[in-house]
Design a protein around this motif. Structure first.
Motif, PDB file in Angstrom:
ATOM      1  N   ALA A 511       0.848  -1.459  -0.089  1.00  0.00           N
ATOM      2  CA  ALA A 511       0.440  -0.092  -0.063  1.00  0.00           C
ATOM      3  C   ALA A 511       0.981   1.518  -0.297  1.00  0.00           C
ATOM      4  N   VAL A 513       1.924   5.251  -0.044  1.00  0.00           N
ATOM      5  CA  VAL A 513       1.399   6.798  -0.129  1.00  0.00           C
ATOM      6  C   VAL A 513       2.264   7.575  -0.826  1.00  0.00           C
ATOM      7  N   THR A 519       2.304  10.699   7.051  1.00  0.00           N
ATOM      8  CA  THR A 519       1.478  11.234   7.664  1.00  0.00           C
ATOM      9  C   THR A 519       0.074  10.108   7.478  1.00  0.00           C
ATOM     10  N   ASN A 520       0.554   9.902   6.704  1.00  0.00           N
ATOM     11  CA  ASN A 520      -1.189   9.739   5.261  1.00  0.00           C
ATOM     12  C   ASN A 520      -0.735   7.394   5.987  1.00  0.00           C
ATOM     13  N   LEU A 523      -2.052   7.441   9.308  1.00  0.00           N
ATOM     14  CA  LEU A 523      -3.523   7.464   8.738  1.00  0.00           C
ATOM     15  C   LEU A 523      -4.398   5.944   8.524  1.00  0.00           C
ATOM     16  N   LEU A 524      -3.644   5.316   7.628  1.00  0.00           N
ATOM     17  CA  LEU A 524      -3.858   4.413   6.661  1.00  0.00           C
ATOM     18  C   LEU A 524      -3.705   2.984   7.969  1.00  0.00           C
ATOM     19  N   ARG A 527      -6.871   3.456  10.250  1.00  0.00           N
ATOM     20  CA  ARG A 527      -8.118   2.896   9.561  1.00  0.00           C
ATOM     21  C   ARG A 527      -8.411   1.598   9.160  1.00  0.00           C
ATOM     22  N   ILE A 528      -6.923   1.061   8.960  1.00  0.00           N
ATOM     23  CA  ILE A 528      -7.151  -0.855   9.160  1.00  0.00           C
ATOM     24  C   ILE A 528      -7.300  -0.954  10.222  1.00  0.00           C
TER      25      ILE A 528
ATOM     26  N   ALA B 479     -14.146   6.489   6.870  1.00  0.00           N
ATOM     27  CA  ALA B 479     -13.199   5.904   8.168  1.00  0.00           C
ATOM     28  C   ALA B 479     -12.664   4.581   7.453  1.00  0.00           C
ATOM     29  N   LEU B 502      -1.602   8.828  -6.080  1.00  0.00           N
ATOM     30  CA  LEU B 502      -0.935   8.816  -4.781  1.00  0.00           C
ATOM     31  C   LEU B 502      -0.462  10.104  -3.714  1.00  0.00           C
ATOM     32  N   PRO B 509      -5.912   9.594   3.764  1.00  0.00           N
ATOM     33  CA  PRO B 509      -4.505   8.612   2.621  1.00  0.00           C
ATOM     34  C   PRO B 509      -5.284   7.642   1.814  1.00  0.00           C
ATOM     35  N   LEU B 524      -3.728  -6.867  -1.139  1.00  0.00           N
ATOM     36  CA  LEU B 524      -4.516  -6.013   0.196  1.00  0.00           C
ATOM     37  C   LEU B 524      -5.487  -5.984   0.658  1.00  0.00           C
TER      38      LEU B 524
END
Lengths: 575, 575
Positions: A511, A513, A519-520, A523-524, A527-528, B479, B502, B509, B524
Motif C-alpha cells: 500500500a 502513499v 502522516t498518511n 492514518l492508513l 483506518r486498517i 474512515a 498517490l 490516505p 491487499l
C-alpha cells in the motif's frame, strides 16, 4: 440425553459449575457431599446423597442411582471406584487414571514412559537428610521437594535451595511420601484444558497462568507474548500427555515454558480446572459443558473450543474478613468494566480460600488488561496487599503491545517518519520502531517481519528511498498489510523511490502513499486497525472532523476578511 | 448484595434463567409457582412457595420474605402488588407499569401521550360488526384487531383484511376487550432490551426478530442490513418508551421498521424477553444479570451491554412428539457448530411450546448464518416443516454480505479490475461492484461511500485513470481503508493516474498499488480483512505458498534442463 443421570463425588465450586452446565441441558446430577454444599444449592431434586465424598459405602450407594460416576476432585478412594466400575457403572475418567494421578511421582513416571516431556523426578527412599543429599547429587541443587500425595495449590511443595534448607524441608514434609523434581527455570507457566472423548483428544487454546503464594491467581487466554508455534506445541504436548491416561472427561494440564521455548509438563488434573474457568464466558462450549459431553458421549468438536475474545480470569480469594469476597465482588461490579462474577456459595471467606472468580473478555488483550488492572486494584485494596504489576516493565524501548511496526533501513529516515509517529501517538496506537535494512540486513529483516504477525503486529509501515526495496521485501515475508513510504533521496525528485515501492509484481501488494507522506501512512494504518478496534476508528473519524473544522475556520476568515487581509496574514506583504 | 432476597412470581423459563444469574452472585430467589417448576429445579433452599403466581394470598406471604418482588410475566394480579408495595416491599417494575402494560390499548395510549411513535390505535366500544365497520373507516383496511388483555405470542391478534373477515374476527376475539391498530407495512421487526435502573435507562444493541406463526423464532444480534443510524434510532426510541414507565428492571421493546426507515413501537414487555436470550452468550452482562442488578440497585454500565460477537438465537419449539425438543437439541449438538443449548426442564414437548433455545455466536454474521442454517435444517427435519429461507434472495446483483466494495467511474475500467475480481472470488471474499464517478456523479459517489462502513464494507477498491480523483474522493468520505488502482489511460504512460491517486494531501490516505495492478489491490484487501477473519488470512498465506511453489517448479526446470531448453519452451526458437 436428558434421561441420563450423572453421579458426582464432591459438591464444591467445580461441582457447582459442572451442575450449572448440566442444568442447561436438563441432565440430572446426583451429588454426594454435605447438605447445602455449593453444587447442591443450585440443584433441587431427591437424588442427592448426604455424606463425605470419600466414604466408600456412600459412593457405592450413589453409583446404583446413575449412569456414570465422575469426580470434581482427584483425592477420592479409588478402591471403591474400581469396585463400582467392575459392577458395571462407568467411572469417568477411569479409576486407573485417578489412582495414578493421585501419586504425583507415579504420574511423572508414567508420562516419561510415554516420552512426554516432564521435569526429571526421583523418588526418595526415606525422609532423611541423607536422602536429600543423595537426590541433590543426582539432579542438582536447587530442587523442588514434593509430596507424592494429597498435594494441591502449592501445599506439599518445598523449594530446596541448598543443604541449609534440608531441616526445614523435612520438618514441612517429612511425614509424607516424597519425591524430588529437577528445578525448572521457567519464563512462563502455561496451561491447556484437554477434552478426552471416546474418539480422541481435543484441546482448548493455550493459556498463561500467574500464581501468587503457589495459588493460581490470574489466567490469560490466550497466553500473551508467546509465539503461535509455542502455543500450538503446548496444545500438542497437553494432548499427548492426556492421551496416555484412561477414560473420558476434561483434564487440566499445567506446563512450564523454559527460556529456550521448550515445554515441560508440570502437573495434570483429571477434572475441570481453575485454569479453564475462563471458558464459561470466552468459548462456545465451556470446560464444564465439555466434561459433561465427553463422559456422556455427547459429541463435541475441536472448533467449538475456540476463544470468542481474549479474556482474563481473576480468582476471588478470601482475605481477613468473612465478607471480603463479597466486598471484592460488589466493588468489581461497581467498577463497571463488564466482569462476569461467579460466587461459589461457600459461606464466610477465609484467607486464601477460593470464594469465587471473575472473567473479563474484551476485543483485545490490551483492553482486557486495562480493565483487569481495575479489578486487581480493588482486590489489593480489600486484602491490603499489593499485587505484582500486570505486565513487567519492558527493558526495551518498544511498546509491549505494539499494533504497528515501523521499519526503516537507517536512522536517516527518522525525520521523514516523525510526522507519522506523531499521528500514531495522537491516535493512541501502540507501535514499535526497528532498523531493518533489506540490503544490509536481509536475514534480520526477514526474521523481524516473520515474527510480526504471531506477535500481534497488525500493520507494517516501511520507509525507503532510492532503490527502495524494504516495503516490497517486507510484504514478501508476511500476510499482514505493508504500507510503503517513499523517501525522497538527496539526488533526484523521488520518482525512483515511488516506483520501487509501487510497481510490485502481481501477487505481493504494498500500500503505497505519497513521497515522504508518513502522516498518511499512519492514518492508513489507523483506518486498517480501526476495522477491528472501534476506539481507533472513532479516533480516525475525530481526526477527519478536526481537519474539516480547521479548513472551515480558514474559509470563515476568508469570508469575513477577504483576499487581501488573509494573504497578508498568511503569506506576508505582497511584493 | 448476597444478603438480599428476591421474590419472583412465576418459575417458568424466564424465571429459570433469572435464577441462573442470581445463583452466580449467590443471591437467594424465593419463587412462587408449582413445585418442580423450571426455575425451582435449579434453586435448592427452604424459601420457595408452592402455589399459583396469580394467588393474592400467596403473593402477600411471599412478599414478607423478601427485599424486592419481581415478575417473570406481566399477567399477574396488580391489586395485590399495589397492596404489598404500600406495605413497604418494593415491586419492580412498579405495579403501575405492569397494570398499564397488561392493557395493550392503555399501553399504546400512554406511549402516544409521551410522543413515542407507535401505530395508531382505536378502542372498540363493543364487539359488533358495526364497531369493526366504524374503526375500519377511521384507520382504513386492512387493520389488526387485538385483544387488550392476556395476549402474547400472537394469541389475541386477528388481521382484518376486509369486511369479509368481520365475522371470523368476532368469532375469534369477540368475547374480549378489543382495540384496532392501523396496519403497519414493515420491512423488518426490530427489538431492543432496555434496562431501567434507579439512575436512568440503558439499552442493549438493536436486534432483528423473525416470527413464524406469530411466535418469535429467530433473533439476529445485531440486526442485519440495517444502517448504523437506524440501529441507534431504534435504541433511542426504545429508551424513550421505557423511560415513561415506572420502576426498575429490564424491558423488551418490539418495533416495526417501516419501508421509509421510520420506526414504530409494537409492544413492550416489562421483564426479560425472548428477544434478549442471546445476551447470555453474546454480552458480558446478560438481560437476566441486568434485571437482577437493576432491581437490587447493583450498578451497571452502558458499555457492559455490548455484543462480543454477532449472534443468532433459535427457539426450540415443541413438535408433535413428546421428545421432539430433546431430539432437536441432541442433533444440534451433534452437528458440531458450537451452539449453546438451553433446555428449560418443562417436561414433554407440545406443538409450538417453547421448550428451550440455542444461541450461536461467530466472528461474523455470515459465519453465524451458515451455522444457523444447519440448526434450522435439523429443526425442520424433526418437525417435518420447512422454514422460510434464512436470507431472502437478493434482487440486486450484489453480495448481501459484501466485505469489499469495488468502485469505478465507468464500465471501461472493468477489464483492468477483472484480475482483482478473480482474486476476491478465489479467496472467497464477498464483494459488491458499483459505478460511482467522482466527476459525473459526485453526490451518489459520496452517498455510496458514506453508506459503506455502516453496511459492513471493510475496504474499498477504487479504480481511476487520468485525473484520477475517485480513490482520493472516496477516502475523503469514509474512515475505512481505500485502495487506489491507477488505470493506464489511452493517452500517456499512466503517470497522471498514479500521481493523482498517490500524492494525496496529508490527512487523507489512499493505499496506492501499481498501474492496472488490481491483483495486488485485491490481495491487499485480503491482507486487511485477514486481520479480522482468520479464514481469509489463511487464504492469503496459501496464495503466497502457491506462488512460491510455482516459481520453485520453474527453478527446478531451469536446473534440470538448462538455459537453452527452457528458453525454447518458454519463448520459442531463438532468432
Amino acid at each position: 440425553m436428558d434421561k441420563k443421570v450423572v453421579g458426582l463425588l464432591g459438591g464444591g465450586q467445580l461441582g457447582r459449575m459442572f451442575v450449572e452446565a448440566a442444568n442447561r441441558l436438563n441432565i440430572q446430577v446426583n451429588i454426594l457431599d454435605a447438605a447445602k454444599s455449593p453444587a447442591k444449592q443450585i440443584s433441587s431434586h431427591e437424588g442427592h446423597f448426604e455424606g463425605s465424598f470419600k466414604d466408600p459405602e456412600a459412593i457405592e450407594k450413589l453409583s446404583k442411582t446413575c449412569d456414570v460416576v465422575t469426580v470434581e476432585i482427584e483425592h477420592v478412594d479409588t478402591q471403591i471406584l474400581e469396585k463400582i466400575a467392575s459392577q458395571g457403572v462407568p467411572v469417568e475418567p477411569s479409576w486407573k487414571t485417578i489412582r495414578m494421578i493421585q501419586d504425583k511421582y507415579a504420574q511423572k513416571e508414567h508420562l516419561q514412559e510415554y516420552s512426554v516431556a516432564t521435569a526429571q523426578s526421583i523418588p526418595l527412599a526415606g525422609a532423611t537428610k541423607e536422602d536429600l543429599q543423595k537426590v541433590g547429587e543426582q539432579i542438582g541443587l536447587p530442587f523442588m521437594l514434593k509430596s507424592r500425595t494429597e498435594a494441591y495449590d502449592g501445599r506439599g511443595n518445598f523449594p530446596v535451595k541448598s543443604a541449609a534448607d534440608f531441616d526445614a524441608a523435612l520438618e514441612a514434609l517429612g511425614n509424607r511420601p516424597l519425591y524430588a523434581e529437577k528445578w525448572a527455570n521457567f519464563k512462563a507457566e502455561l496451561a491447556v484444558m484437554v477434552v478426552k472423548t471416546k474418539d480422541g483428544v481435543l484441546a482448548y487454546p493455550t493459556v498463561e497462568t500467574v500464581h501468587e503464594d503457589s495459588i493460581c491467581k490470574l489466567v490469560y487466554a490466550p497466553a500473551r507474548n508467546v509465539s503461535k508455534k509455542v502455543l500450538e506445541q503446548a496444545q500438542e504436548l497437553a494432548k499427548k500427555a492426556v492421551a496416555c491416561f484412561w477414560g473420558k472427561g476434561v483434564f487440566g494440564v499445567e506446563m512450564f515454558l523454559l527460556d529456550d521455548d521448550s515445554l515441560l509438563i508440570n502437573e495434570i488434573a483429571p477434572r475441570p480446572h481453575n485454569s479453564g474457568h475462563y471458558t464459561i464466558e470466552a468459548c462456545p462450549i465451556s470446560q464444564y459443558d465439555a466434561h459433561l459431553r465427553s463422559i456422556l458421549d455427547i459429541p463435541i468438536q475441536q472448533h467449538e473450543l475456540r476463544i470468542r475474545e481474549p479474556s482474563i480470569m481473576l480468582n476471588i480469594l478470601g482475605a481477613s474478613t468473612p465478607d471480603s469476597a463479597v466486598q471484592i465482588a460488589e466493588r468489581s461490579i461497581a467498577a463497571g468494566v463488564g466482569a462476569s462474577i461467579h460466587l461459589y456459595g461457600k459461606g464466610d471467606a477465609r484467607p486464601g480460600r477460593k470464594m469465587g472468580h471473575m472473567t473479563l473478555t474484551a476485543p483485545s488483550m490490551r483492553e482486557a488488561e486495562k480493565s483487569m488492572q481495575v479489578l486487581l486494584d480493588i482486590t489489593d485494596d480489600v486484602r491490603g496487599k499489593k499485587s505484582a504489576p500486570l505486565s513487567p516493565p519492558s527493558t526495551s524501548g518498544q511498546a509491549k503491545d505494539a499494533m504497528v511496526g515501523v521499519i526503516m533501513g537507517s536512522y536517516s529516515d527518522m525525520p521523514v517518519l516523525q510526522a507519522g509517529i506523531n499521528i500514531l501517538k495522537k491516535l493512541n496506537i501502540p507501535f514499535e520502531t526497528h532498523i531493518t535494512s533489506a540490503h544490509r540486513t536481509p536475514d534480520w529483516m526477514g526474521e523481524y517481519v516473520h515474527s510480526a504477525l504471531p506477535r500481534g503486529i497488525q500493520v507494517l509501515i516501511a520507509a525507503a528511498g532510492g532503490a527502495a526495496h524494504l516495503p516490497g521485501m517486507a510484504a514478501s515475508h508476511t500476510a499482514i498489510p505493508v504500507i510503503g513510504v517513499p523517501v525522497k533521496p538527496t539526488i533526484g525528485d523521488g520518482t525512483d523511490s515511488v516506483l520501487s515501492i509501487l510497481n510490485m509484481p502481481r501477487g505481493v501488494p504494498v500500500a503505497t502513499v505519497g513521497t515522504n507522506n508518513s502522516t498518511n501512512a499512519a492514518l492508513l494504518a489507523a483506518r486498517i486497525i480501526g476495522l477491528k478496534e472501534s476506539a481507533i476508528q472513532n479516533a480516525v473519524v475525530k481526526y477527519a472532523e478536526e481537519s474539516t473544522e480547521e479548513v472551515m475556520e480558514r474559509e470563515k476568515l476568508m469570508d469575513e476578511q477577504g483576499w487581501d487581509a488573509v494573504y497578508e496574514k498568511w503569506h506576508g506583504a505582497k511584493k
